[in-house]
Write an enzyme that holds these catalytic residues in place. Structure first.
Site, PDB file in Angstrom:
ATOM      1  N   ARG A  81      17.702 -10.993  -7.285  1.00  0.00           N
ATOM      2  CA  ARG A  81      18.876 -10.476  -7.992  1.00  0.00           C
ATOM      3  C   ARG A  81      19.707 -11.662  -8.479  1.00  0.00           C
ATOM      4  O   ARG A  81      20.141 -12.488  -7.681  1.00  0.00           O
ATOM      5  CB  ARG A  81      19.706  -9.602  -7.055  1.00  0.00           C
ATOM      6  N   HIS A 125      28.770 -10.433 -13.495  1.00  0.00           N
ATOM      7  CA  HIS A 125      29.230 -10.845 -12.170  1.00  0.00           C
ATOM      8  C   HIS A 125      30.421 -11.785 -12.387  1.00  0.00           C
ATOM      9  O   HIS A 125      30.386 -12.959 -12.036  1.00  0.00           O
ATOM     10  CB  HIS A 125      28.085 -11.504 -11.390  1.00  0.00           C
ATOM     11  N   GLU A 170      30.668  -5.382  -8.285  1.00  0.00           N
ATOM     12  CA  GLU A 170      31.955  -5.240  -7.614  1.00  0.00           C
ATOM     13  C   GLU A 170      33.149  -5.129  -8.568  1.00  0.00           C
ATOM     14  O   GLU A 170      33.992  -6.029  -8.643  1.00  0.00           O
ATOM     15  CB  GLU A 170      32.178  -6.400  -6.628  1.00  0.00           C
ATOM     16  N   ASN A 297      27.275  -3.451  -1.833  1.00  0.00           N
ATOM     17  CA  ASN A 297      27.507  -4.742  -1.183  1.00  0.00           C
ATOM     18  C   ASN A 297      28.335  -4.483   0.056  1.00  0.00           C
ATOM     19  O   ASN A 297      29.375  -3.812  -0.012  1.00  0.00           O
ATOM     20  CB  ASN A 297      28.259  -5.709  -2.104  1.00  0.00           C
ATOM     21  N   TYR A 299      30.014  -6.246   3.622  1.00  0.00           N
ATOM     22  CA  TYR A 299      30.319  -7.426   4.446  1.00  0.00           C
ATOM     23  C   TYR A 299      31.058  -7.099   5.738  1.00  0.00           C
ATOM     24  O   TYR A 299      30.820  -7.742   6.756  1.00  0.00           O
ATOM     25  CB  TYR A 299      31.132  -8.440   3.628  1.00  0.00           C
ATOM     26  N   GLU A 365      23.987  -6.800  -1.654  1.00  0.00           N
ATOM     27  CA  GLU A 365      24.482  -8.037  -1.029  1.00  0.00           C
ATOM     28  C   GLU A 365      24.836  -7.759   0.412  1.00  0.00           C
ATOM     29  O   GLU A 365      25.490  -6.766   0.720  1.00  0.00           O
ATOM     30  CB  GLU A 365      25.770  -8.557  -1.690  1.00  0.00           C
TER      31      GLU A 365
END
Ligand code: FCB
Length: 458
Positions: A81, A125, A170, A297, A299, A365
């Site tokens: 990616r 991005h 995002e 994504n 985290y 991600e």
């Protein structure tokens, strides 16, 4: 929850990949007709990034991509990616493409295919052409139209070799960090502009998705960053704080994309900040153009309580500036200060599936920054990162076992790189990069990952 890791085998055909982004790795910012993006301008503005770091050189991937491709091959990934730099491909954000910029991505894609690695392209991005920011940026509706034009033009050039297309990475960050708190480029601090930016990012996504479909693309999706949001206590005010942050962070993007409407409570919360004139009839139908997949994504988790706003301090929590973010005692954190919470990944995937599915999902991600060092024997012993990844892979596997159609997992990141406002101070790579010499060293986590990709199991 503990997982019996001997049982953790992924479905056949599961996609394993690593992820990067153009401005974070490419460098070569003045080459072959590329013009500045908002991140060039921002990082060159004193005080905006740690140590005044910029992406001018970054990982010099623009020149060193053949070495990076061979690293990908060593890792045994099926997919890679990466994002396309709009300011390289269409330097002023409109009109004819820049042939030299397109050539770079053709070389990159051809190189991947020679290794049998499938390209997974992200169109945006965060490196918006500066010219478009000067014309109003994402708060201006025209940027959505420009994005769709760029998407269609580059798809004409790469669509024969690239199957999987992600429109945005995002949008929450691009809108709220970029235009409300100003922590990211372009560094504006205008909550109303951020809300309009969020809408135009979503609209740009929908217009681009339709344009790609019209040209025959069959795997089109987008990537959002999601967090579980918990109240710090059962008190009503804290529960309301959690509702509001979940609204701004998660539902404000998931609802338009997957239900074709904005969440009513969020619109109500934001009514005083900004009206809804920027939302035109028909926009939500465009935004909710059916997706072939959603990229998630992940985290960490947010734990929040109601507090008091600090006037004069720009916040990305537009209209909810009072909310305080609580660190749970005893929960280990990465070098970013982000709590390590693998269960949060399971919770996020199952929530999206339950509330917005059925829909194929990918973790586009997940990864962690730790202070790595290359030791005398040339190794990077990043056991902390290996363990972080292993626990998150296991959590994803549990989501699959619970019925979620999770099709793949991309580790952030292939390489240590320019971590936005943190500059080069935070290392997320499974490959170490010495930023002085550009020497690449596969970390222990990378060696371990290459076993996971080959076994398709932990
Ligand atoms: C995400 C970004 C990515 C990287 C990681 C750590 O928000 O998409 O570029 O910075 O965080």
């Amino acid at each position: 929850m503990t997982d019996d890791l001997s049982q953790v085998r992924f479905p056949d055909g599961f996609v394993w990949g690593t992820a990067t982004a153009s401005y974070q790795i490419e460098g070569a910012v003045h080459e072959d007709g590329r013009l500045p993006s908002i991140w060039d301008t921002f990082s060159h503005t004193p005080g905006r990034t740690a140590g005044g770091d910029t992406g001018d050189v970054a990982d010099d991937h623009y020149h060193r991509y053949p070495e990076d491709l061979s690293l990908l091959a060593d890792l045994g990934v099926s997919h890679y990616r990466f994002s396309l730099a709009w300011p390289r491909i269409q330097p002023e954000g409109r009109g004819q493409l820049n042939g030299a910029g397109v050539d770079f991505y053709q070389r990159l894609v051809d190189g991947l295919l020679e290794y049998g690695i499938k390209p997974w392209v992200t169109l945006f991005h965060w490196d918006l052409p500066q010219t478009l920011e000067d014309a109003g940026g994402w708060p201006a509706r025209d940027t959505a139209e420009r994005f769709a034009e760029y998407a269609a033009l580059i798809h004409q050039r790469l669509g024969d070799r690239v199957a999987d297309w992600t429109t945005l990475n995002e949008p929450w960050c691009a809108a709220f960090l970029g235009y409300a708190s100003g922590h990211h480029a372009p560094g504006r601090t205008d909550g109303a502009a951020a809300v309009r930016a969020a809408h135009h990012l979503l609209l740009g996504h929908g217009l681009a998705a339709r344009a790609l479909r019209a040209q025959g693309a069959t795997s089109v999706g987008t990537t959002v960053n999601l967090y579980p949001v918990d109240p710090a206590t059962p008190a009503e005010a804290d529960q309301d704080a959690a509702r509001r942050i979940d609204g701004l962070m998660n539902r404000m993007f998931l609802d338009p994309l997957l239900r074709g409407s904005y969440p009513a409570d969020v619109l109500k919360d934001l009514a005083e900040v900004t009206g809804t004139d920027h939302v035109h009839d028909g926009d939500l139908a465009v935004i909710s153009t059916p997706l072939d997949f959603l990229g998630v994504n992940y985290y960490s988790r947010h734990v929040v309580r109601a507090g008091t706003a600090r006037p004069g301090q720009p916040s990305h929590w537009v209209g909810s500036e009072d909310v305080e973010f609580v660190k749970r005692p005893g929960v280990p954190v990465t070098e970013m200060g982000w709590e390590i919470d693998p269960d949060g990944l399971h919770e996020t995937l199952t929530r999206v599936w339950r509330e917005y599915g059925p829909l194929p999902l990918y973790v586009t991600e997940n990864g962690a920054a730790f202070p790595d060092e290359v030791t005398g024997d040339g190794r990077v012993r990043d056991e902390d990162r290996r363990s972080y990844l292993e626990r998150h892979f296991a959590a994803a596997h549990r989501a699959i076992a619970d019925g979620v159609d999770l099709r793949g997992y991309f580790v952030w990141s292939l390489l240590d790189n320019f971590e936005w406002a943190h500059g080069y101070s935070k290392r997320f790579g499974i490959v170490h990069v010495d930023f002085e010499t550009q020497r690449r060293t596969l970390k222990d986590s990378g060696r371990w990952f290459s076993e996971v990709t080959r076994a398709n199991a932990l």
